[in-house]
Design a protein around this motif. Structure first.
Motif, mmCIF file in Angstrom:
data_model
loop_
_atom_site.group_PDB
_atom_site.id
_atom_site.type_symbol
_atom_site.label_atom_id
_atom_site.label_comp_id
_atom_site.label_asym_id
_atom_site.label_seq_id
_atom_site.Cartn_x
_atom_site.Cartn_y
_atom_site.Cartn_z
ATOM 1 N N GLU A 11 6.312 -3.482 -8.759
ATOM 2 C CA GLU A 11 5.093 -3.381 -8.367
ATOM 3 C C GLU A 11 4.919 -3.112 -6.942
ATOM 4 O O GLU A 11 3.889 -2.335 -6.596
ATOM 5 N N TYR A 12 5.586 -3.814 -6.225
ATOM 6 C CA TYR A 12 5.425 -3.745 -4.644
ATOM 7 C C TYR A 12 5.986 -2.419 -4.225
ATOM 8 O O TYR A 12 5.509 -1.722 -3.424
ATOM 9 N N ARG A 13 7.147 -2.073 -4.885
ATOM 10 C CA ARG A 13 7.728 -0.861 -4.512
ATOM 11 C C ARG A 13 6.873 0.468 -4.827
ATOM 12 O O ARG A 13 7.168 1.691 -4.119
ATOM 13 N N GLU A 14 6.162 0.569 -5.907
ATOM 14 C CA GLU A 14 5.572 1.785 -6.288
ATOM 15 C C GLU A 14 4.582 2.397 -5.281
ATOM 16 O O GLU A 14 4.639 3.635 -5.108
ATOM 17 N N GLN A 15 4.187 1.588 -4.364
ATOM 18 C CA GLN A 15 3.020 2.206 -3.400
ATOM 19 C C GLN A 15 3.725 2.804 -2.542
ATOM 20 O O GLN A 15 3.613 4.158 -2.114
ATOM 21 N N PRO A 16 4.796 2.386 -1.970
ATOM 22 C CA PRO A 16 5.446 2.999 -0.853
ATOM 23 C C PRO A 16 6.253 4.413 -1.213
ATOM 24 O O PRO A 16 6.310 5.239 -0.743
ATOM 25 N N VAL A 17 6.754 4.271 -2.452
ATOM 26 C CA VAL A 17 7.511 5.164 -3.098
ATOM 27 C C VAL A 17 6.409 6.301 -3.336
ATOM 28 O O VAL A 17 6.647 7.572 -2.916
ATOM 29 N N GLU A 18 5.182 6.068 -3.948
ATOM 30 C CA GLU A 18 4.113 7.252 -4.082
ATOM 31 C C GLU A 18 3.787 7.703 -2.693
ATOM 32 O O GLU A 18 3.526 8.993 -2.514
ATOM 33 N N LEU A 19 3.417 7.189 -1.704
ATOM 34 C CA LEU A 19 2.821 7.384 -0.332
ATOM 35 C C LEU A 19 4.089 8.420 0.390
ATOM 36 O O LEU A 19 3.763 9.514 1.209
ATOM 37 N N ALA A 20 5.337 8.003 -0.093
ATOM 38 C CA ALA A 20 6.501 8.689 0.655
ATOM 39 C C ALA A 20 6.661 10.313 -0.120
ATOM 40 O O ALA A 20 6.632 11.183 0.501
ATOM 41 N N ARG A 21 6.378 10.146 -1.411
ATOM 42 C CA ARG A 21 6.350 11.353 -2.305
ATOM 43 C C ARG A 21 5.033 12.113 -1.640
ATOM 44 O O ARG A 21 5.219 13.208 -2.084
ATOM 45 N N ALA A 22 4.101 11.672 -1.450
ATOM 46 C CA ALA A 22 2.746 12.358 -1.066
ATOM 47 C C ALA A 22 2.962 12.817 0.577
ATOM 48 O O ALA A 22 2.259 13.645 1.057
#
Length: 88
Positions: A11-22
Motif C-alpha cells: 500500500e505504501y509503494r503504490e503512491q510513489p509508483v503512480e506519481l513516478a508514472r505520472a
C-alpha cells in the motif's frame, strides 16, 4: 526502518509508483517518501512487470513461488543427507 527487503508494505509503494508514472522524478519522490531513488525505480519496474507492461522479469508471484521452491529443495536435500547417513 532499516533492515530487510520487503520492509515497505504494498500500500505504501503504490503512491510513489503512480506519481513516478505520472512524471515525477525518482529523486523528488525519494526526498518525499524516504526510500532511495533506486528503490523507487525498482518498485516502478516491478509494478510494470506485475501488470504485464514489461516482459523482462519475474512477477512478484513468480518470485515468491521460486523462493518457496528453493526453500523446499534445500529442506529436501538436508533430509536426504540425513537419511543417507542413517542408512550407512
Amino acid at each position: 526502518m532499516a533492515g530487510r527487503a520487503g520492509r515497505y508494505p504494498p500500500e505504501y509503494r503504490e503512491q510513489p509508483v503512480e506519481l513516478a508514472r505520472a512524471g515525477r522524478s525518482p529523486g523528488s519522490l525519494a526526498r518525499e517518501f524516504e526510500p532511495s531513488e533506486q528503490t523507487i525505480r525498482n518498485w516502478v519496474r516491478q509494478a510494470d512487470v506485475d501488470e504485464g507492461r514489461r516482459g523482462d522479469g519475474l512477477t512478484t508471484e513468480a518470485r515468491r513461488e521460486l523462493s518457496r521452491l528453493k526453500r523446499d529443495n534445500k529442506r529436501l536435500r538436508v533430509e536426504r543427507d540425513i537419511l543417507k547417513k542413517a542408512a550407512a
